[in-house]
Scaffold this active site. Sequence first.
Site, PDB file in Angstrom:
ATOM      1  N   SER A  65      33.718  37.060  44.621  1.00 49.21           N
ATOM      2  CA  SER A  65      34.408  35.848  44.122  1.00 49.21           C
ATOM      3  C   SER A  65      35.861  35.894  44.774  1.00 49.21           C
ATOM      4  O   SER A  65      36.311  34.593  44.561  1.00 49.21           O
ATOM      5  CB  SER A  65      34.626  35.849  42.660  1.00 49.21           C
ATOM      6  OG  SER A  65      33.527  35.187  41.997  1.00 49.21           O
ATOM      7  N   LYS A  68      36.135  32.845  47.033  1.00 53.64           N
ATOM      8  CA  LYS A  68      36.283  31.453  46.681  1.00 53.64           C
ATOM      9  C   LYS A  68      37.413  30.933  46.977  1.00 53.64           C
ATOM     10  O   LYS A  68      37.482  29.698  47.290  1.00 53.64           O
ATOM     11  CB  LYS A  68      35.579  31.469  45.148  1.00 53.64           C
ATOM     12  CG  LYS A  68      34.394  31.949  44.876  1.00 53.64           C
ATOM     13  CD  LYS A  68      34.204  31.986  43.395  1.00 53.64           C
ATOM     14  CE  LYS A  68      32.739  32.406  43.036  1.00 53.64           C
ATOM     15  NZ  LYS A  68      32.743  32.741  41.554  1.00 53.64           N
ATOM     16  N   TYR A 193      26.531  30.496  50.991  1.00 51.99           N
ATOM     17  CA  TYR A 193      27.074  31.343  49.800  1.00 51.99           C
ATOM     18  C   TYR A 193      27.012  32.754  49.795  1.00 51.99           C
ATOM     19  O   TYR A 193      27.928  33.477  49.610  1.00 51.99           O
ATOM     20  CB  TYR A 193      26.555  30.601  48.742  1.00 51.99           C
ATOM     21  CG  TYR A 193      27.398  31.156  47.503  1.00 51.99           C
ATOM     22  CD1 TYR A 193      28.761  30.717  47.175  1.00 51.99           C
ATOM     23  CD2 TYR A 193      26.759  32.142  46.604  1.00 51.99           C
ATOM     24  CE1 TYR A 193      29.547  31.277  45.912  1.00 51.99           C
ATOM     25  CE2 TYR A 193      27.305  32.523  45.495  1.00 51.99           C
ATOM     26  CZ  TYR A 193      28.691  32.166  45.151  1.00 51.99           C
ATOM     27  OH  TYR A 193      29.414  32.650  43.949  1.00 51.99           O
ATOM     28  N   TYR A 245      38.639  35.160  36.148  1.00 52.21           N
ATOM     29  CA  TYR A 245      37.508  34.805  35.161  1.00 52.21           C
ATOM     30  C   TYR A 245      38.022  34.218  33.877  1.00 52.21           C
ATOM     31  O   TYR A 245      39.023  33.698  33.752  1.00 52.21           O
ATOM     32  CB  TYR A 245      36.444  35.810  35.046  1.00 52.21           C
ATOM     33  CG  TYR A 245      35.882  36.508  36.261  1.00 52.21           C
ATOM     34  CD1 TYR A 245      35.080  35.942  37.078  1.00 52.21           C
ATOM     35  CD2 TYR A 245      36.095  37.769  36.199  1.00 52.21           C
ATOM     36  CE1 TYR A 245      34.667  36.436  38.265  1.00 52.21           C
ATOM     37  CE2 TYR A 245      35.678  38.645  37.912  1.00 52.21           C
ATOM     38  CZ  TYR A 245      35.001  37.766  38.735  1.00 52.21           C
ATOM     39  OH  TYR A 245      34.333  37.937  39.752  1.00 52.21           O
ATOM     40  N   VAL A 263      33.233  40.830  41.819  1.00 52.01           N
ATOM     41  CA  VAL A 263      32.509  41.673  40.970  1.00 52.01           C
ATOM     42  C   VAL A 263      31.996  42.850  41.829  1.00 52.01           C
ATOM     43  O   VAL A 263      31.627  43.724  41.378  1.00 52.01           O
ATOM     44  CB  VAL A 263      30.982  41.139  40.502  1.00 52.01           C
ATOM     45  CG1 VAL A 263      31.111  39.937  39.618  1.00 52.01           C
ATOM     46  CG2 VAL A 263      30.414  40.421  41.820  1.00 52.01           C
TER      47      VAL A 263
HETATM   48  N1  GLU Z   1      28.357  36.748  44.858  1.00 52.29           N
HETATM   49  C1  GLU Z   1      28.728  36.659  43.380  1.00 52.29           C
HETATM   50  C2  GLU Z   1      27.615  35.744  42.533  1.00 52.29           C
HETATM   51  O1  GLU Z   1      27.833  34.513  42.727  1.00 52.29           O
HETATM   52  C3  GLU Z   1      30.134  36.528  43.306  1.00 52.29           C
HETATM   53  C4  GLU Z   1      30.510  36.496  41.865  1.00 52.29           C
HETATM   54  C5  GLU Z   1      31.728  37.296  41.585  1.00 52.29           C
HETATM   55  O2  GLU Z   1      32.297  37.814  42.399  1.00 52.29           O
HETATM   56  O3  GLU Z   1      32.397  36.961  40.674  1.00 52.29           O
HETATM   57  O4  GLU Z   1      27.239  36.003  41.528  1.00 52.29           O
END
Ligand code: GLU
Length: 309
Positions: A65, A68, A193, A245, A263
């Site tokens: 994440s 992002k 993605y 989060y 994550v």
């Molecule tokens: N690639 C992970 C997903 O989309 C990233 C989620 C994350 O790191 O929170 O589930």
Amino acid sequence: MFCQSSDELNELVIEAKKCVKHGKVADYIPELGKANPNELSIAIYYPNGNCISAGDIERKITLQSISKVISLALVLMDRGTDYVFKHVGMEPTGDPFNSIARLEMMDVAKPLNPMINAGALSVTHMIQGEDVKERLQRLLTLIQTMTNNFEINYNENVAQSEFDTAYLNRSLAYFLKQHRIIDEDIEQLLDLYTKQCAIEMNCLDLARIGLVFAMDGIDPDNGKHILPADVARICKTFMVTCGMYNASGEFAIKIGIPAKSGVSGGIMGAVPGKFGIGIFGPSLDQKGNSIAGIKLLELLSKNYRLSMF
Ligand code: GLU
């Protein structure tokens, strides 16, 4: 005065590591389940080029994440703020990062913000380029410039492992396609993605990304803007309101710096005007944040008064 020696940092790592046993490594992406829950490492990167670190600093981690924030920076530069915020909102949510619930409750099925998966998929969709290869390369080039490490690439095993099992993200993407937020082939979007999330680097590289955000988009080596100040400002604001989060409120109170977690157990922190932080600790708490990484940031913030509030 902030922590200046790796020895000082090492003591905090030993203290923070005590809580790894209360967390759990993410295994919904099978490759991530192979991480060692007992690891904890940190690097801090100062504008004058000095770095201090503790733990296994060579260990590479995938951004997940954390990517992002950088894909958001890229599309803000590609498309401008008006276009981007027509397709993704600016509001935090108390829901988990992969929740589909809110999308159905909104008048327009626009994801609430770019840090939850639905919003991040919509942001990745906006990355410009001829095909997945070119779009990924544009993101990689930005990341390589921010880290000043032109070897950075994605981890094929992690990308494939997520691509093979991303049922929930496919559901989110199809929902968004139904509501015309996304209009590309979903397998193609998931390909991009999952490769984006699997971009890998060590904590030092991560700390340098944090530093570029901390310095309003400026490259510490040559003083040039990698990101316009306004783009860096928007990204940092999302890091404060949604970066951790649905624990972002508690994080703002206890630590009080812009940060983004993933994550994989990574955390990228940007202490405005001061330094960048890269942390890796794969044992996660219930909300998906590195449990020892948060403890370590709490100790740093308390000892050195890092909170911006
Ligand atoms: N690639 C992970 C997903 O989309 C990233 C989620 C994350 O790191 O929170 O589930």
